[in-house]
Design a protein around this motif. Sequence first.
Motif, mmCIF file in Angstrom:
data_model
loop_
_atom_site.group_PDB
_atom_site.id
_atom_site.type_symbol
_atom_site.label_atom_id
_atom_site.label_comp_id
_atom_site.label_asym_id
_atom_site.label_seq_id
_atom_site.Cartn_x
_atom_site.Cartn_y
_atom_site.Cartn_z
ATOM 1 N N UNK A 131 -3.801 -58.812 8.667
ATOM 2 C CA UNK A 131 -4.476 -59.692 9.778
ATOM 3 C C UNK A 131 -5.053 -58.759 10.554
ATOM 4 N N UNK A 132 -4.716 -57.612 10.987
ATOM 5 C CA UNK A 132 -5.563 -56.518 11.528
ATOM 6 C C UNK A 132 -6.740 -56.137 10.839
ATOM 7 N N UNK A 133 -6.375 -55.703 9.704
ATOM 8 C CA UNK A 133 -7.357 -55.215 8.551
ATOM 9 C C UNK A 133 -8.505 -56.301 8.510
ATOM 10 N N UNK A 134 -8.338 -57.560 8.559
ATOM 11 C CA UNK A 134 -9.034 -58.588 8.394
ATOM 12 C C UNK A 134 -9.950 -58.763 9.732
ATOM 13 N N UNK A 135 -9.280 -58.708 10.887
ATOM 14 C CA UNK A 135 -9.868 -58.767 12.154
ATOM 15 C C UNK A 135 -10.998 -57.661 12.321
ATOM 16 N N UNK A 136 -10.464 -56.412 11.907
ATOM 17 C CA UNK A 136 -11.431 -55.496 12.235
ATOM 18 C C UNK A 136 -12.616 -55.455 11.123
ATOM 19 N N UNK A 137 -12.449 -55.979 9.839
ATOM 20 C CA UNK A 137 -13.753 -56.352 8.812
ATOM 21 C C UNK A 137 -14.500 -57.211 9.522
ATOM 22 N N UNK A 138 -14.125 -58.263 10.164
ATOM 23 C CA UNK A 138 -14.945 -59.321 10.769
ATOM 24 C C UNK A 138 -15.594 -58.611 11.934
ATOM 25 N N UNK A 139 -15.039 -58.250 12.907
ATOM 26 C CA UNK A 139 -15.690 -57.452 14.001
ATOM 27 C C UNK A 139 -16.706 -56.772 13.709
ATOM 28 N N UNK A 140 -16.229 -55.786 12.641
ATOM 29 C CA UNK A 140 -17.611 -54.723 12.089
ATOM 30 C C UNK A 140 -18.418 -55.187 11.213
ATOM 31 N N UNK A 141 -18.208 -56.346 10.589
ATOM 32 C CA UNK A 141 -18.877 -56.831 9.580
ATOM 33 C C UNK A 141 -18.982 -56.000 8.342
ATOM 34 N N UNK A 142 -17.764 -55.695 7.912
ATOM 35 C CA UNK A 142 -17.564 -54.659 6.622
ATOM 36 C C UNK A 142 -16.525 -55.139 5.693
ATOM 37 N N UNK A 143 -16.329 -54.622 4.696
ATOM 38 C CA UNK A 143 -15.249 -54.812 3.687
ATOM 39 C C UNK A 143 -14.103 -53.661 3.799
ATOM 40 N N UNK A 144 -12.969 -54.120 3.430
ATOM 41 C CA UNK A 144 -11.855 -53.315 3.785
ATOM 42 C C UNK A 144 -12.284 -51.820 3.001
ATOM 43 N N UNK A 145 -12.877 -51.822 1.868
ATOM 44 C CA UNK A 145 -13.164 -50.558 1.265
ATOM 45 C C UNK A 145 -14.309 -49.405 1.894
ATOM 46 N N UNK A 146 -14.884 -50.258 2.931
ATOM 47 C CA UNK A 146 -15.692 -49.414 3.879
ATOM 48 C C UNK A 146 -14.726 -48.737 4.728
ATOM 49 N N UNK A 147 -13.489 -49.304 5.149
ATOM 50 C CA UNK A 147 -12.749 -48.634 6.036
ATOM 51 C C UNK A 147 -11.466 -47.632 5.507
ATOM 52 N N UNK A 148 -11.126 -48.043 4.257
ATOM 53 C CA UNK A 148 -9.894 -47.328 3.576
ATOM 54 C C UNK A 148 -10.662 -46.492 2.605
ATOM 55 N N UNK A 149 -9.681 -45.173 2.740
ATOM 56 C CA UNK A 149 -10.350 -44.036 1.639
ATOM 57 C C UNK A 149 -8.799 -43.612 1.091
ATOM 58 N N UNK A 150 -8.758 -43.086 0.050
ATOM 59 C CA UNK A 150 -7.581 -42.247 -0.450
ATOM 60 C C UNK A 150 -7.907 -40.974 -0.719
ATOM 61 N N UNK A 151 -7.197 -40.230 -0.342
ATOM 62 C CA UNK A 151 -7.240 -38.598 -0.744
ATOM 63 C C UNK A 151 -5.885 -38.249 -0.998
ATOM 64 N N UNK A 152 -6.148 -37.407 -2.206
ATOM 65 C CA UNK A 152 -4.917 -36.811 -2.635
ATOM 66 C C UNK A 152 -4.474 -35.469 -1.832
ATOM 67 N N UNK A 153 -3.250 -35.394 -1.678
ATOM 68 C CA UNK A 153 -2.801 -34.374 -0.572
ATOM 69 C C UNK A 153 -2.927 -32.728 -1.198
#
Length: 67
Positions: free
Chosen positions: A45-67
């Motif tokens: 629900x927080x991720x959805x709210x951020x995406x709505x407020x920033x007009x973006x997709x979850x993939x625009x916010x989340x990134x995976x990096x191997x340690x």
Amino acid sequence: MMIINIDVMLAKRKMSVTELAEKIGITMANLSILKNGKAKAIRLSTLEAICKALDCQPGDLLEYRQE
């Protein structure tokens, strides 16, 4: 390791952290935890709210990096 790129989207949308926190209804402290990569989890629900407020997709916010 999951990276949450809120700073990148805030810059693209010319929005302040304070403005985003107010729009999505979370505290500055909790938004800072997300922004600084200290969060162990994020509610959908927080991720959805951020995406709505920033007009973006979850993939625009989340990134995976191997340690």
